[in-house]
Design a protein around this motif. Sequence first.
Motif, short mmCIF file in Angstrom:
data_model
loop_
_atom_site.label_atom_id
_atom_site.label_comp_id
_atom_site.label_asym_id
_atom_site.label_seq_id
_atom_site.Cartn_x
_atom_site.Cartn_y
_atom_site.Cartn_z
N ASN A 1 0.84 -1.17 -0.12
CA ASN A 1 0.07 0.00 -0.11
C ASN A 1 0.91 1.34 0.03
O ASN A 1 2.08 1.26 0.26
CB ASN A 1 -0.98 0.02 1.24
N SER A 2 0.46 2.53 -0.64
CA SER A 2 0.86 3.80 -0.17
C SER A 2 0.25 4.91 0.46
O SER A 2 -0.99 4.78 0.19
CB SER A 2 1.12 4.17 -1.77
N PHE A 3 0.88 5.18 1.41
CA PHE A 3 0.14 6.01 2.51
C PHE A 3 0.55 7.37 2.14
O PHE A 3 1.77 7.65 2.57
CB PHE A 3 0.62 5.46 3.75
N ASN A 4 -0.35 8.24 1.76
CA ASN A 4 0.05 9.66 1.35
C ASN A 4 -0.84 10.47 2.35
O ASN A 4 -0.82 11.73 1.81
CB ASN A 4 -0.02 9.92 -0.07
N THR A 5 -1.35 10.15 3.19
CA THR A 5 -2.31 11.08 4.09
C THR A 5 -1.68 12.28 4.89
O THR A 5 -0.34 11.90 5.20
CB THR A 5 -3.05 10.43 4.92
N ILE A 6 -2.28 13.31 5.32
CA ILE A 6 -1.78 14.22 5.98
C ILE A 6 -2.60 14.29 7.19
O ILE A 6 -3.59 13.90 7.49
CB ILE A 6 -1.67 15.55 5.39
N GLY A 7 -1.94 14.74 8.32
CA GLY A 7 -2.66 14.89 9.77
C GLY A 7 -2.57 13.63 10.47
O GLY A 7 -3.32 13.69 11.74
N SER A 8 -2.36 12.47 10.18
CA SER A 8 -2.45 11.21 11.03
C SER A 8 -1.64 11.33 11.95
O SER A 8 -0.44 11.86 11.98
CB SER A 8 -2.18 10.19 10.00
N LEU A 9 -2.12 10.88 13.29
CA LEU A 9 -1.23 10.49 14.10
C LEU A 9 -0.35 9.04 13.83
O LEU A 9 0.67 9.24 14.53
CB LEU A 9 -2.17 10.22 15.77
N ILE A 10 -1.09 8.22 13.80
CA ILE A 10 -0.66 6.70 13.24
C ILE A 10 -1.01 6.37 11.77
O ILE A 10 -2.29 6.64 11.58
CB ILE A 10 -1.04 5.99 14.21
#
Length: 247
Positions: free
Chosen positions: A176-185
Motif C-alpha cells: 500500500n501507499s500511505f500519502n495522508t496528512i494529519g494522521s497521528l498513526i
Amino acid sequence: NAAVNGNTICVGEGTYNEDVTINKSIRLSGSGVPNTIINGQDPNAQGVVAITADNVILEGFHIKGIDTNLSQVVVAINGSDSGPVTKPLVQYNKIVSGNGGIALRSVRVQNGIIQNNFLEGDDSPYVATLGGLDGIGSINNSFINNTFIGKVTQNDRQDTGITLDAATPNSLIKRNSFNTIGSLILVATNNSSIVNENNFNSNTTIKVGGTTPLNAENNWWGDLDPSDNVQPGVDFTPFAINPFAQN
C-alpha cells in the motif's frame, strides 16, 4: 432486487444518486472509476454501499460520501449478531469520504480482501478501519496495493486519527501507499498481523504501531532511519532503501 446468489450485475456509465445495500452473494461491477459514480444520499444510512452478504465482489466504481458530523461510512461491510460476513472482495474503486466521514469500515468480517483501491479521507477519524463486536470478531483481512490519501483528524476519541486501523488478528497490510496528512498513526494493527512492502510517504511521527512484537519488515519509511517512526517492539529491520513501485 431481481438478482440471485452468484449473479454478476454490470452497471453502465452514469451517476447514480442513491445508497445501495448488497444483501446477496453477487458481483457488482461498474464501468470504471471515471465512468460509474455513486453519490451517497442519507448520512444515517449504514453506508453509501453496505455489504451484508458473504462472497460479495464490489468493483469499478467511484463512490462518494456526503459531508456530515456523524462519521458517515462510504463502503460498510457489516456482519450481524448471528455471524460475520465472509470473503468480501472490494477492488478497483475510488472511495471518497465526505467531510468527517470514513471511506471504508468493516465490522465482524472474516477473510476479506481490499485491494487496488484509492481510499480518501476528508478530516476523517480514520480512512479505513476494521472492528469486531460482542465476541464476533474480524480476522484474516487483507489490504493490498491500495493508495491512501486525504486528511485524517483526531476527534474527541483517543483511538482516532489513524489512517488504517487494522487492529484485529491476522491482518495483511502489503504494497500500500500511505500519502495522508494529519494522521497521528498511519497503521495501527495487531501483533499477529504482517505489515510488509508498503510506502509510508506521509510526514507522520508514528507510521506503524500496535501490540508488539509486530512484523513490519521491508517497508519504505520515507527516510533511511525508521527507528523514530515506530512504537517500541515493532520489528522494522530489514527495511527498503527506496520506495516500492506502485501499480
